[in-house]
Design an enzyme around this catalytic site. Structure first.
Site, PDB file in Angstrom:
ATOM      1  N   ASP A   1       0.848  -1.188   0.000  1.00 36.25           N
ATOM      2  CA  ASP A   1       0.000   0.000   0.000  1.00 36.25           C
ATOM      3  C   ASP A   1       0.884   1.239   0.000  1.00 36.25           C
ATOM      4  OD1 ASP A   1      -1.986   1.880   0.353  1.00 36.25           O
ATOM      5  OD2 ASP A   1      -2.217   1.490   2.501  1.00 36.25           O
TER       6      ASP A   1
ATOM      7  N   ASP B   1      -4.987   3.617   2.916  1.00 39.70           N
ATOM      8  CA  ASP B   1      -6.261   2.935   3.112  1.00 39.70           C
ATOM      9  C   ASP B   1      -6.087   1.478   3.543  1.00 39.70           C
ATOM     10  OD1 ASP B   1      -5.245   1.962   0.775  1.00 39.70           O
ATOM     11  OD2 ASP B   1      -6.984   2.433  -0.465  1.00 39.70           O
TER      12      ASP B   1
ATOM     13  N   ASP C   1      -1.804  -1.342  -3.728  1.00 39.85           N
ATOM     14  CA  ASP C   1      -2.185  -0.619  -4.946  1.00 39.85           C
ATOM     15  C   ASP C   1      -1.137  -0.781  -6.044  1.00 39.85           C
ATOM     16  OD1 ASP C   1      -0.122   1.290  -4.190  1.00 39.85           O
ATOM     17  OD2 ASP C   1      -1.568   2.034  -2.715  1.00 39.85           O
TER      18      ASP C   1
ATOM     19  N   ASP D   1      -5.899 -11.121 -15.049  1.00 41.88           N
ATOM     20  CA  ASP D   1      -6.874 -12.125 -14.638  1.00 41.88           C
ATOM     21  C   ASP D   1      -8.140 -11.901 -15.454  1.00 41.88           C
ATOM     22  OD1 ASP D   1      -8.109 -14.105 -12.957  1.00 41.88           O
ATOM     23  OD2 ASP D   1      -6.759 -13.452 -11.358  1.00 41.88           O
TER      24      ASP D   1
ATOM     25  N   ASP E   1      -9.980 -17.334 -15.145  1.00 40.52           N
ATOM     26  CA  ASP E   1     -10.672 -17.801 -13.943  1.00 40.52           C
ATOM     27  C   ASP E   1     -11.707 -18.879 -14.287  1.00 40.52           C
ATOM     28  OD1 ASP E   1     -11.008 -17.100 -11.040  1.00 40.52           O
ATOM     29  OD2 ASP E   1     -13.065 -16.695 -11.653  1.00 40.52           O
TER      30      ASP E   1
ATOM     31  N   GLU F   1      -7.513 -21.594 -15.129  1.00 36.35           N
ATOM     32  CA  GLU F   1      -7.789 -22.249 -13.846  1.00 36.35           C
ATOM     33  C   GLU F   1      -8.908 -23.244 -14.131  1.00 36.35           C
ATOM     34  OE1 GLU F   1      -9.206 -21.206  -9.309  1.00 36.35           O
ATOM     35  OE2 GLU F   1     -10.323 -20.486 -11.030  1.00 36.35           O
TER      36      GLU F   1
ATOM     37  N   HIS G   1      -3.812 -17.408  -4.260  1.00 37.94           N
ATOM     38  CA  HIS G   1      -4.608 -16.622  -3.316  1.00 37.94           C
ATOM     39  C   HIS G   1      -5.814 -17.382  -2.756  1.00 37.94           C
ATOM     40  CE1 HIS G   1      -6.632 -16.528  -7.085  1.00 37.94           C
ATOM     41  NE2 HIS G   1      -7.702 -15.996  -6.518  1.00 37.94           N
ATOM     42  N   ASP G   2      -6.017 -18.623  -3.187  1.00 38.08           N
ATOM     43  CA  ASP G   2      -7.139 -19.428  -2.674  1.00 38.08           C
ATOM     44  C   ASP G   2      -6.675 -20.561  -1.766  1.00 38.08           C
ATOM     45  OD1 ASP G   2      -8.999 -18.012  -4.231  1.00 38.08           O
ATOM     46  OD2 ASP G   2      -8.854 -19.410  -5.905  1.00 38.08           O
TER      47      ASP G   2
HETATM   48  O1  TEU Z   1     -11.498 -19.761  -7.902  1.00 31.79           O
HETATM   49  C1  TEU Z   1     -12.358 -20.788  -8.277  1.00 31.79           C
HETATM   50  C2  TEU Z   1     -12.520 -21.814  -7.331  1.00 31.79           C
HETATM   51  O2  TEU Z   1     -12.921 -22.870  -7.717  1.00 31.79           O
HETATM   52  C3  TEU Z   1     -12.213 -21.531  -5.935  1.00 31.79           C
HETATM   53  O3  TEU Z   1     -13.067 -20.562  -5.497  1.00 31.79           O
HETATM   54  C4  TEU Z   1     -12.395 -22.747  -5.175  1.00 31.79           C
HETATM   55  O4  TEU Z   1     -13.608 -23.318  -5.480  1.00 31.79           O
HETATM   56  C5  TEU Z   1     -12.398 -22.378  -3.764  1.00 31.79           C
HETATM   57  O5  TEU Z   1     -11.358 -21.523  -3.526  1.00 31.79           O
HETATM   58  C6  TEU Z   1     -12.118 -23.526  -2.899  1.00 31.79           C
HETATM   59  O6  TEU Z   1     -12.532 -24.630  -3.092  1.00 31.79           O
HETATM   60  C7  TEU Z   1     -11.501 -18.622  -8.665  1.00 31.79           C
HETATM   61  C8  TEU Z   1     -10.674 -17.552  -7.998  1.00 31.79           C
HETATM   62  O7  TEU Z   1      -9.355 -18.002  -7.902  1.00 31.79           O
HETATM   63  C9  TEU Z   1     -11.291 -17.234  -6.670  1.00 31.79           C
HETATM   64  O8  TEU Z   1     -10.514 -16.330  -5.937  1.00 31.79           O
HETATM   65  C10 TEU Z   1     -12.655 -16.681  -6.926  1.00 31.79           C
HETATM   66  O9  TEU Z   1     -13.308 -16.470  -5.703  1.00 31.79           O
HETATM   67  C11 TEU Z   1     -13.503 -17.614  -7.778  1.00 31.79           C
HETATM   68  O10 TEU Z   1     -12.798 -18.120  -8.901  1.00 31.79           O
HETATM   69  C12 TEU Z   1     -14.698 -16.897  -8.312  1.00 31.79           C
HETATM   70  O11 TEU Z   1     -14.305 -15.960  -9.263  1.00 31.79           O
END
Ligand code: TEU
Length: 570
Positions: free
Chosen positions: A21, A31, A35, A104, A211, A264, A333-334
């Site tokens: 940030d 904030d 960024d 993305d 995505d 993905e 990030h997931d």
């Molecule tokens: O992720 C898709 C996705 O399948 C994940 O959300 C997964 O299902 C979940 O994290 C755990 O099982 C993508 C993006 O990477 C995610 O950040 C988004 O929330 C999602 O699509 C919707 O756009």
């Protein structure tokens, strides 16, 4: 013949909210949200790491129901991240340093605040058909409450149909209700996507991370088979219509540019992946699959089960050998932080922090010795760990909250719900990047949108930069090694041995051979006790031409693998 520069570069994923940030540095209040100028300020650090591609998680205008994965304008930058001028500056600065940027592409759904969806709420409007609207199942029976059109369930443990009083119909949303699914049976939608792609390619993007790209086409809206996971999936996963759209995007847009795509692909198996990535079919260049990160989880990734190195080895072997080219990643990030997931944060009995470092290095070695394009997620290069929050109230992730609600309905006790969410929550990966031991880990002058992990004084970029023995410098070393080795990048993957604790494989190209061995346990392993073919034992003991790298910092081999050690010889 397309130039495949993307096979030779290391990619780095930035989750802009949590990276750096800078707003607020000039007097006004920051904030607490990362960024674009913050990204620019670290480009030299990325060059230093050896990165050649950046993947930016969404920076487009968004009401932020899913942190930017709900887009309300594909053509503008959200003010929290900066301006279009900042974005242009980022393209220019990255180009100067020979870094390519991929954007993305989130096109399964938009935000419900996107003007298309706003217009589509009116049944007479041409945009109605941009989304998937359906009458209630019991339409026409005036005395009962409306019932959803089918029995599908969503990816966030959510319901997938939202009723709209105004038109008396439901719209489909496989994710949050603020993320309505687009209708790919309407060719106008694909035309819009092409426009968006061209816009960003013309600005300077070198491709897209796409995505949930294997579920965009809904063939039918019939009821799904009963399932504990995502119910209804068989009606929209990897459909022929989906393949067709990918080929069309390739033919009309991507083929005209020097760029690549990484999709993905959710719940994808190797057979489906082969079709999606087949060069001659012309759909995606590579894809992210999930199977390797789910070997110790049930029902997608929520319920834990025992880790076995052999299981990981088998999955990696199948994908490494099965696909012509892999997108290789251990974090995004997931997902949980990999050192918390497959590594060890401390010794079995107590406090030694040595193992955090060693296992983070071992996992670096694992990733950087696989065949394919490597994706490193911000913070992975310093061994950032899962968060240390104490309760659900501290979490922001929409998925974690939805899952908690779902499990509550299933009468799962609170302590168990928290235990599972804590291990799998996407917020584990989203805590602010730990740049230094300064306030808020040097991420922001203001209160960060998500609390900083309390270990930032010990685990941070600045201190690791000057420590030759740090995780960061180990990443740098391995990246250089790989950047100079065609064999490590694209040589064959040869499985050698695995059991519940260890795995060994080789990478070969012509006469060049690398051997990598990993110990995922607290036990010291004697390699000469393992029934290996003589050739492999000799290689492991001595190294073939002299290279010997150890995640435990040893300088020479002696036929053992220390706990959580990885070694690489050649
Ligand atoms: O992720 C898709 C996705 O399948 C994940 O959300 C997964 O299902 C979940 O994290 C755990 O099982 C993508 C993006 O990477 C995610 O950040 C988004 O929330 C999602 O699509 C919707 O756009």
């Amino acid at each position: 013949m397309k130039n495949c520069w993307w096979k030779d570069r290391i990619a780095y994923q930035i989750y802009p909210r949590s990276f750096q940030d800078t707003q607020g540095l000039n007097g006004e209040r920051g904030d607490g949200i990362g960024d674009i100028p913050g990204i620019i300020s670290h480009l030299d650090d990325l060059v230093d790491l050896g990165v050649g591609i950046l993947w930016l998680s969404p920076v487009y205008k968004s009401p932020d129901a899913d942190n930017g994965y709900d887009i309300s304008d594909y053509y503008s930058i959200d003010p929290r991240y900066g301006t279009m001028a900042d974005m242009d500056a980022l393209f220019a600065q990255a180009k100067k340093r020979d870094i390519k940027i991929i954007m993305d592409l989130v096109i399964n759904h938009t935000s419900d605040e996107h003007p298309w969806f706003q217009s589509s709420r009116d049944p007479g409007n041409p945009y109605r058909d941009y989304y998937i609207w359906q009458p209630p199942k019991n339409a026409g029976s005036p005395h009962s409450l409306p019932q959803p059109p089918n029995n599908w369930t969503g990816f966030f443990g959510n319901e997938v149909w939202e009723y709209d009083e105004r038109s008396g119909e439901y719209y489909l949303h496989l994710f949050d209700k603020k993320q309505p699914d687009l209708n790919y049976k309407n060719p106008a939608v694909t035309q819009e996507v092409k426009k968006i792609m061209k816009f960003w390619l013309e600005k300077g993007a070198a491709g897209f991370r796409c995505d949930v790209i294997n579920i965009i086409y809904k063939t039918s809206l019939e009821d799904g088979k009963k399932s504990m996971a995502v119910q209804g999936l068989e009606h929209y996963i990897n459909q022929e219509g989906n393949h067709r759209i990918l080929r069309e995007l390739r033919r009309d847009v991507l083929d005209h540019c020097d760029c690549f795509t990484v999709g993905e692909a959710v719940m994808v198996d190797l057979e489906a992946a082969k079709l999606l990535c087949d060069k001659d079919r012309g759909e995606l260049d590579m894809l992210f699959y999930f199977e390797h990160l789910e070997i110790d989880r049930r029902i997608a990734r929520f319920i834990p089960k025992k880790f076995r190195a052999k299981k990981l080895f088998d999955v990696l072997t199948r994908w490494q050998q099965g696909l012509e080219w892999n997108a290789v990643y251990l974090e995004n990030h997931d997902q949980s932080r990999i050192v918390s997931h497959f590594g060890s944060l401390k010794s079995k009995r107590g406090r030694s922090l040595e193992l955090h470092k060693r296992s983070a290095k071992m996992l670096a070695m694992l990733e950087l010795t696989l065949r394919g394009t490597i994706f490193i997620y911000q913070g992975q290069e310093i061994g950032m760990t899962n968060f240390d929050y104490k309760s659900l109230d501290e979490l922001n992730d929409v998925e974690s909250h939805n899952l908690d609600n779902l499990m509550k309905k299933m009468h799962i006790p609170k302590f168990l719900r928290w235990k599972w969410i804590k291990a799998s929550s996407r917020d584990n990966a989203r805590t602010p990047m730990q740049w230094s031991a300064a306030e808020n880990a040097g991420f922001s002058k203001a209160k960060p949108w998500l609390p900083v992990n309390s270990n930032y004084k010990r685990i941070n970029y600045e201190s690791q930069k000057i420590d030759p023995d740090s995780v960061l410098n180990f990443y740098k070393y391995l990246i250089r090694l790989r950047n100079n080795s065609e064999c490590l990048r694209s040589g064959d993957f040869i499985p050698v041995y695995a059991d519940s604790r260890i795995m060994i494989y080789q990478r070969t190209l012509g006469t060049e051979i690398y051997t990598a061995a990993f110990n995922f346990s607290f036990k010291k392993i004697k390699l000469n006790k393992i029934k290996l073919n003589k050739k492999f034992s000799a290689l492991l003991a001595a190294g073939n031409g002299g290279l010997f790298v150890s995640a435990a910092g040893r300088k020479s081999a002696d036929n053992v693998l220390y706990p959580w050690e990885g070694i690489l010889t050649s």
